[in-house]
Write a protein that holds these residues in place. Structure first.
Motif, mmCIF file in Angstrom:
data_model
loop_
_atom_site.group_PDB
_atom_site.id
_atom_site.type_symbol
_atom_site.label_atom_id
_atom_site.label_comp_id
_atom_site.label_asym_id
_atom_site.label_seq_id
_atom_site.Cartn_x
_atom_site.Cartn_y
_atom_site.Cartn_z
ATOM 1 N N UNK A 5 5.859 -2.989 -2.873
ATOM 2 C CA UNK A 5 5.164 -4.117 -2.267
ATOM 3 C C UNK A 5 3.871 -3.665 -1.597
ATOM 4 N N UNK A 6 3.957 -2.635 -0.774
ATOM 5 C CA UNK A 6 2.761 -2.148 -0.079
ATOM 6 C C UNK A 6 1.709 -1.648 -1.076
ATOM 7 N N UNK A 7 2.161 -0.974 -2.133
ATOM 8 C CA UNK A 7 1.235 -0.482 -3.157
ATOM 9 C C UNK A 7 0.495 -1.656 -3.810
ATOM 10 N N UNK A 8 1.249 -2.669 -4.232
ATOM 11 C CA UNK A 8 0.623 -3.808 -4.907
ATOM 12 C C UNK A 8 -0.324 -4.563 -3.973
ATOM 13 N N UNK A 9 0.057 -4.719 -2.722
ATOM 14 C CA UNK A 9 -0.830 -5.378 -1.768
ATOM 15 C C UNK A 9 -2.106 -4.572 -1.547
ATOM 16 N N UNK A 10 -1.959 -3.255 -1.423
ATOM 17 C CA UNK A 10 -3.127 -2.389 -1.229
ATOM 18 C C UNK A 10 -4.052 -2.444 -2.433
ATOM 19 N N UNK A 11 -3.457 -2.354 -3.631
ATOM 20 C CA UNK A 11 -4.280 -2.368 -4.843
ATOM 21 C C UNK A 11 -4.983 -3.707 -5.035
ATOM 22 N N UNK A 12 -4.308 -4.802 -4.699
ATOM 23 C CA UNK A 12 -4.939 -6.121 -4.800
ATOM 24 C C UNK A 12 -6.153 -6.187 -3.870
ATOM 25 N N UNK A 13 -5.989 -5.688 -2.661
ATOM 26 C CA UNK A 13 -7.109 -5.682 -1.708
ATOM 27 C C UNK A 13 -8.257 -4.806 -2.208
ATOM 28 N N UNK A 14 -7.919 -3.648 -2.747
ATOM 29 C CA UNK A 14 -8.966 -2.750 -3.272
ATOM 30 C C UNK A 14 -9.718 -3.395 -4.426
ATOM 31 N N UNK A 15 -8.991 -4.078 -5.306
ATOM 32 C CA UNK A 15 -9.643 -4.723 -6.450
ATOM 33 C C UNK A 15 -10.505 -5.909 -6.002
ATOM 34 N N UNK A 39 -1.564 -8.990 -7.029
ATOM 35 C CA UNK A 39 -1.037 -9.972 -6.081
ATOM 36 C C UNK A 39 0.222 -10.637 -6.640
ATOM 37 N N UNK A 40 0.226 -10.922 -7.930
ATOM 38 C CA UNK A 40 1.412 -11.504 -8.572
ATOM 39 C C UNK A 40 2.581 -10.525 -8.530
ATOM 40 N N UNK A 41 2.305 -9.270 -8.756
ATOM 41 C CA UNK A 41 3.373 -8.261 -8.692
ATOM 42 C C UNK A 41 3.928 -8.142 -7.281
ATOM 43 N N UNK A 42 3.052 -8.221 -6.286
ATOM 44 C CA UNK A 42 3.505 -8.169 -4.897
ATOM 45 C C UNK A 42 4.389 -9.371 -4.590
ATOM 46 N N UNK A 43 3.983 -10.524 -5.060
ATOM 47 C CA UNK A 43 4.767 -11.730 -4.829
ATOM 48 C C UNK A 43 6.135 -11.622 -5.510
#
Length: 55
Positions: A5-15, A39-43
Motif C-alpha cells: 500500500x505504501x509503495x503504491x501510494x508513494x509511486x502514485x505521488x511520484x508519477x 492509485x488503483x493498485x493502492x485502492x
C-alpha cells in the motif's frame, strides 16, 4: 520493509509530480496514466481490509 500500500501510494505521488513537471504532452500523459494505475493498485490493497472491518 515497505508495504504494498505504501509503495503504491508513494509511486502514485511520484508519477503525479513527474506529470506536473513534464515538458511534453506525451510524457505528461504517460506519467498521469502511471499515477492512476498505482492509485488503483493502492485502492485494491485497502479493499480487503475495509471488507474485513465491515464483516
Amino acid at each position: 520493509m515497505e508495504s504494498d500500500l505504501r509503495y503504491y501510494l508513494r509511486r502514485a505521488a511520484e508519477e503525479r509530480t513527474a506529470a506536473h513537471r513534464s515538458v511534453t504532452d506525451q510524457a505528461r500523459e504517460r506519467h498521469s496514466s502511471l499515477a492512476r494505475e498505482f492509485a488503483e493498485r493502492a485502492q485494491a490493497c485497502t479493499a480487503p481490509a475495509l471488507q474485513a472491518m465491515s464483516a
